[in-house]
Design a protein around this motif. Sequence first.
Motif, PDB file in Angstrom:
ATOM      1  N   CYS A 517       3.764 -55.178  47.550  1.00  0.00           N
ATOM      2  CA  CYS A 517       3.110 -55.524  48.813  1.00  0.00           C
ATOM      3  C   CYS A 517       1.820 -54.724  48.875  1.00  0.00           C
ATOM      4  O   CYS A 517       1.840 -53.502  48.722  1.00  0.00           O
ATOM      5  CB  CYS A 517       3.998 -55.234  50.018  1.00  0.00           C
ATOM      6  N   CYS A 520      -1.369 -53.540  53.186  1.00  0.00           N
ATOM      7  CA  CYS A 520      -2.017 -52.428  53.880  1.00  0.00           C
ATOM      8  C   CYS A 520      -3.290 -51.954  53.197  1.00  0.00           C
ATOM      9  O   CYS A 520      -3.911 -50.996  53.643  1.00  0.00           O
ATOM     10  CB  CYS A 520      -1.039 -51.279  54.037  1.00  0.00           C
ATOM     11  N   CYS A 529       2.860 -50.848  47.783  1.00  0.00           N
ATOM     12  CA  CYS A 529       4.311 -50.707  47.915  1.00  0.00           C
ATOM     13  C   CYS A 529       4.963 -51.501  46.786  1.00  0.00           C
ATOM     14  O   CYS A 529       4.641 -52.673  46.601  1.00  0.00           O
ATOM     15  CB  CYS A 529       4.805 -51.268  49.257  1.00  0.00           C
ATOM     16  N   LEU A 538       7.805 -49.274  53.151  1.00  0.00           N
ATOM     17  CA  LEU A 538       7.909 -48.111  54.040  1.00  0.00           C
ATOM     18  C   LEU A 538       7.706 -48.445  55.508  1.00  0.00           C
ATOM     19  O   LEU A 538       8.051 -47.669  56.389  1.00  0.00           O
ATOM     20  CB  LEU A 538       6.936 -47.016  53.587  1.00  0.00           C
ATOM     21  N   CYS A 539       7.156 -49.630  55.799  1.00  0.00           N
ATOM     22  CA  CYS A 539       6.963 -50.019  57.193  1.00  0.00           C
ATOM     23  C   CYS A 539       8.264 -50.549  57.792  1.00  0.00           C
ATOM     24  O   CYS A 539       8.367 -50.739  58.998  1.00  0.00           O
ATOM     25  CB  CYS A 539       5.905 -51.100  57.297  1.00  0.00           C
TER      26      CYS A 539
HETATM   27 FE1  SF4 Z   1       3.426 -54.119  52.855  1.00  0.00          FE
HETATM   28 FE2  SF4 Z   1       4.733 -52.693  54.690  1.00  0.00          FE
HETATM   29 FE3  SF4 Z   1       3.997 -51.637  52.366  1.00  0.00          FE
HETATM   30 FE4  SF4 Z   1       2.166 -52.228  54.184  1.00  0.00          FE
HETATM   31  S1  SF4 Z   1       3.768 -50.718  54.350  1.00  0.00           S
HETATM   32  S2  SF4 Z   1       2.041 -52.598  51.995  1.00  0.00           S
HETATM   33  S3  SF4 Z   1       3.047 -54.090  55.055  1.00  0.00           S
HETATM   34  S4  SF4 Z   1       5.463 -53.254  52.673  1.00  0.00           S
END
Ligand code: SF4
Length: 739
Positions: A517, A520, A529, A538-539
């Motif tokens: 991911c 962010c 991520c 981590l979110c």
């Molecule tokens: Fe994706 Fe959540 Fe990681 Fe941000 S914190 S990159 S939204 S998984």
Amino acid sequence: MSKIIASAAIRGAQEIVKRVDQKVKDAIEKYGADKEIAYPNTAYYLPIIYGNLGIKVEKLGDMPQIMEKCKELVPEVPAEELWIPYLGPTLDAGMATLFAYDIEEALKYVDPDACPYLPGGTEYVDPESDNIWLGAADDVIMRKRGVEFVDGSAPGFAAIVGAAPDNETAVKIAKELQEKYLYVFMAADHNGKNMAEQLKEEGVQLGWDTRLVPFGKDVSAAIHALGFATRAAMSFGGAKPGDYKKVLRYNKNRIFAFVIALGTVTDEWYAAAAGAINYGFPTIADTPIPEILPTGICTYEHVVSNIPHDQIVSKAIEVRGLKIVIKKVDVPVSYGPAFEGERIKKDQMRLELGGPKSTGFEFCEMREMDEVEDGKIEVVGKEIDELEEGGLTPIAIWLEVAGRKFQKDFEPIIERQFHHMLNEAEGVLHIGQRDILWMRISKKAFDAGFKLRHLGQILHDKLHQDFGAIIDKLQCTIYTDIDKIKEKLEYAKKVWHERDTRLAGMVDEEVDTYYSCTLCQSFAPSHVCVITPERPGLCGAYNMLDCKASYEINPTGPNQPIPKGDVVDEVKGRWKNTDEFIYTHSGQAIEYASAYSIMDNPMTSCGCFEAIAAFLPMCNGIMVVDRDYTGDTPCGMRFSTLAGTVGGGLQTPGFVGISKMFVGSKKFISAEGGILRLAWMPKALKEFLADAIKKRGEEEGVADLYDKIATEEDCTTEEELYEFLEKVGHPCLTMDPMM
Ligand code: SF4
Ligand code: ZN
């Protein structure tokens, strides 16, 4: 033209600076220069000053230097004959106004008993309460709402000063802004009234949840809108404190905001408007005041005047160049994220559905293509108009979907959408999921023609819009007939159980492909991520199935499959291809990251972590603190300070941002011994994770681990924690040294 404006803004700024200067002097005389001063729970000090000047105002004694700066900035009022062809002096006067306002508002917090604002962190304005003013948003609100500005779920905000000529107009303007997904920040009075008070009188719900935010009744309280914007630039735009160019540019380019002035524009308002122009935020007024038209690099008007109320919102949006795509949902009530947080009280409701005194559940399951008739919505049992007013009824929302690219694994993801999709309808309240569903429908919605069948309509319209890539057809049945509901619920429970066992059984070793991911990176450019079955993002919002679904929906989006390749380090959680992926997609800033380690190149942390795990050297263990806990912790830093240290897409050995649920995973810092290292966490978080912690403790052979973990009730320093751990015989004290 410019001359008049310059005069008004400069005159206003002079008055403000003089007034605030005196207030600072008085406060120092009363409390002493060493008296600490701060907005509630923030790591950004007085944000306008900190962001633009890089100066931390922590004590009253730090204020006079800022006031000197203000005095330097405010020019003389131009002489009558002087013609000012450019905005320079006006802008400087505007900046001085903002710094002075930041100080004036902070001074309100010097004596907590005399503070006119609700406690810091308040998000919801109780309609019964006399005090509706929220003042400065704390960092928790900032982070939560700021993310919406970054991911586009809120394009920006309207800062409204003054009051509409009548309540009806106020309600209309507010609603129009809400429907455009904008936040509405309200401050200042006109003829003794502020728009927020007008909304309250009309029974409109105020607070961060409904995006209608009453900051304060003084015009200085408008500074909290710009304070919010300044913090967004630092926290999401990577602007360093003091880099005013970047702070202002980020706002001009990324935050679509504008000021709406309702009522007499005083010199003070003009000075504040001049301040907002520095941020790229134009002012639209309902009175005939001098306009400031485009000059130099700016391509849009700065001050536009005399706009009728029914055009003021569209004019503001046009001037600021906002492109808002409103997706149509075919229901007779307003629809949009601003209505998601709305509450419906007992006396406002037409019908209650499900909940603890009844039965309610919602369910989504995949079908073959020929088994679904797209758009078919059926109500089995009584419709809302056949049910007793103010009564309670059981409900089941039964959704069947089909799609060539749909997979069974996507069912829970679609089911999870019901909550916000249904909540976004005005007059519909949705709480819970699966078989703890509880809903209310307001009288107002009913009077507007809202029927139970519209619940199906919302799901139909929204799911086609947002999940069109995987859903081709869907049909929905709403049951209010209890016998049918019971029969269907039996079946749903079986499916949920199968789902849970399938998900819980997924382990990292058994899959070939993980997912990335990089959502962010918009504000933390080196952050990646890597999401595995046992390590969610981590979110807390993305697990591996979410990423897989998101990839199917948008193959070039932020979630990409990573075939993991050869194992590089099984214990630390490194694979050939994840290493490579992180290196490439961090712009070569991060060489590699270990999925299971906190000490050796842990995963990067962007800023949206639900919690932070931190190494405690003296205890040979770790602590975990989440966003909701604002007190002291044994590592010596509060969450907000920790977040500033760990975030931004960096790797910080000894610290790692995590989702709360990850604590219960077998892979949670397993390289260092896993959950047996967990020595301290806030009480509320410990209770939230109780089942998982107990289960994991047993699996690791320490059945009473849960009782050995300290909380803030036991201690908040590392020395005290060490004593506590010795007393209870915590396993971390006898484990291998972490360093
Ligand atoms: Fe994706 Fe959540 Fe990681 Fe941000 S914190 S990159 S939204 S998984
Ligand atoms: Zn993030």
